[in-house]
Write a protein that holds these residues in place. Structure first.
Motif, PDB file in Angstrom:
ATOM      1  N   ILE A 119     -13.095 -76.891 -42.501  1.00 44.06           N
ATOM      2  CA  ILE A 119     -12.708 -74.791 -41.665  1.00 44.06           C
ATOM      3  C   ILE A 119     -13.270 -74.612 -40.630  1.00 44.06           C
ATOM      4  N   VAL A 120     -12.562 -75.686 -38.947  1.00 45.21           N
ATOM      5  CA  VAL A 120     -12.640 -74.774 -38.548  1.00 45.21           C
ATOM      6  C   VAL A 120     -10.984 -75.984 -37.721  1.00 45.21           C
ATOM      7  N   MET A 121      -9.860 -74.527 -37.799  1.00 45.05           N
ATOM      8  CA  MET A 121      -8.331 -75.510 -37.026  1.00 45.05           C
ATOM      9  C   MET A 121      -8.220 -74.500 -36.763  1.00 45.05           C
ATOM     10  N   PRO A 122      -7.238 -74.805 -36.086  1.00 48.26           N
ATOM     11  CA  PRO A 122      -6.672 -73.226 -35.215  1.00 48.26           C
ATOM     12  C   PRO A 122      -5.174 -72.950 -36.298  1.00 48.26           C
ATOM     13  N   LYS A 123      -4.669 -72.091 -35.402  1.00 48.28           N
ATOM     14  CA  LYS A 123      -4.076 -71.228 -36.181  1.00 48.28           C
ATOM     15  C   LYS A 123      -4.536 -70.489 -37.863  1.00 48.28           C
ATOM     16  N   MET A 124      -5.112 -71.584 -38.715  1.00 49.40           N
ATOM     17  CA  MET A 124      -5.301 -70.551 -39.927  1.00 49.40           C
ATOM     18  C   MET A 124      -6.421 -71.915 -40.518  1.00 49.40           C
ATOM     19  N   THR A 125      -7.869 -71.225 -40.362  1.00 51.93           N
ATOM     20  CA  THR A 125      -9.061 -72.368 -40.929  1.00 51.93           C
ATOM     21  C   THR A 125      -8.887 -71.983 -42.593  1.00 51.93           C
ATOM     22  N   GLY A 126      -9.975 -73.556 -42.302  1.00 54.03           N
ATOM     23  CA  GLY A 126     -10.029 -74.114 -44.009  1.00 54.03           C
ATOM     24  C   GLY A 126     -10.214 -72.410 -45.031  1.00 54.03           C
ATOM     25  N   ILE A 127     -11.437 -71.654 -44.660  1.00 54.10           N
ATOM     26  CA  ILE A 127     -11.846 -70.716 -45.283  1.00 54.10           C
ATOM     27  C   ILE A 127     -10.508 -69.893 -45.793  1.00 54.10           C
ATOM     28  N   GLU A 128      -9.095 -69.691 -44.611  1.00 58.14           N
ATOM     29  CA  GLU A 128      -7.635 -69.076 -44.798  1.00 58.14           C
ATOM     30  C   GLU A 128      -7.584 -69.446 -46.080  1.00 58.14           C
ATOM     31  N   ILE A 138      -5.363 -81.171 -55.335  1.00 56.53           N
ATOM     32  CA  ILE A 138      -6.669 -81.001 -54.323  1.00 56.53           C
ATOM     33  C   ILE A 138      -6.286 -80.664 -52.805  1.00 56.53           C
ATOM     34  N   VAL A 139      -7.120 -79.836 -51.960  1.00 57.70           N
ATOM     35  CA  VAL A 139      -7.435 -79.735 -50.844  1.00 57.70           C
ATOM     36  C   VAL A 139      -8.504 -80.388 -50.242  1.00 57.70           C
ATOM     37  N   LEU A 140      -8.517 -81.412 -49.381  1.00 58.59           N
ATOM     38  CA  LEU A 140      -9.159 -81.748 -48.291  1.00 58.59           C
ATOM     39  C   LEU A 140      -9.169 -81.317 -47.185  1.00 58.59           C
ATOM     40  N   SER A 141     -10.353 -80.040 -46.965  1.00 62.72           N
ATOM     41  CA  SER A 141      -9.753 -79.398 -45.079  1.00 62.72           C
ATOM     42  C   SER A 141     -11.246 -79.359 -44.895  1.00 62.72           C
TER      43      SER A 141
END
Length: 244
Positions: A56-65, A51-54
């Motif tokens: 959405i808005v993060m630097p370098k690569m978003t949770g969507i990506e 499981i990844v709990l992420s």
């Protein structure tokens, strides 16, 4: 226990999620924390995660990506996204990547219980389905997986391997790890990088063409994986053979 990776660019939030929620009650173990999406991808390339709990808005690569990467590479990883109310419309984009659920920030204990109770049930059902299958001896499964990857490295993914073997994705992942000490996806990456070395020594093939030939859609991801494997970029590797 099921393995959970937590990703959030705010240290206080990711450490709070990791330390304050009773994950063991859900048979879940926190195996890592990441501050951005790129770190998540690099972690997934070398580690087994359920499981990844992420965020959405993060630097370098978003949770969507991150969700897109997991979906396109057919990884057997469940994704739960952390989303502020104002990001909800943005979060809808992830529906195409089969994200399992959303947890609204600020995170409520009851919401985490709801989401991870359901996820644990789903993982338990997958595990039981694998145990109920009539499975041949483990080493033969590993040999078949390796042979399939060698022959289809450009398009191979967990789903296609499972289809070829007519077995449960969850099961073949566990068997491969138990017998080889590594996950299927890192093994596939090793094969792809080995093939990339062969292609890069051919002067008539461009680097972007090598990227596609070994199964990558983004040159950036290909270059990162290659440098991680060999400590040089594809361009530097090619230059060592006197090729431009």
């Amino acid at each position: 226990m099921y393995k959970l990776l937590i990703a959030d660019d705010e240290k206080k939030i990711r450490e709070g999620l990791a330390l304050l929620f009773p994950w063991s009650q859900f048979d879940i173990e926190v195996v890592g924390q990441c501050s951005n999406g790129q770190e998540v991808i690099e972690f997934l390339e070398d580690n087994e995660v359920d499981i990844v709990l992420s965020d959405i808005v993060m630097p370098k690569m978003t949770g969507i990506e991150v969700s897109k990467y997991i979906h396109e590479n057919r990884l057997s990883v469940k994704v739960v996204l952390l989303s502020a109310f104002r990001e909800f419309e943005y979060a809808q984009e992830s529906l195409r990547y089969q994200v399992k659920d959303y947890v609204v920030k600020p995170t409520k204990y009851e919401e985490l219980v709801r989401v991870f109770t359901r996820l644990k049930q789903e993982l338990d059902e997958q595990t039981q389905a694998a145990l109920d299958m009539h499975i041949p001896e483990g080493s033969s499964i590993v040999d078949r997986i390796k042979r399939y990857i060698e022959e289809h490295y450009a398009t191979a993914c967990l789903d296609s391997i499972a289809d070829e073997l007519k077995m449960n994705v969850f099961y073949i992942s566990r068997v491969f790890k138990r017998k080889t000490g590594m996950n299927i996806f890192p093994y596939l990456t090793q094969v792809r990088m080995s093939k990339a070395c062969e292609y890069l020594q051919l002067p008539d093939i461009k680097i972007y063409e090598v990227c596609s030939l070994v199964g990558y859609t983004e040159p950036r991801s290909f270059s990162r994986a290659f440098k991680k494997q060999f400590a040089v970029t594809p361009k530097e590797f090619r230059a060592s053979f006197g090729l431009g």
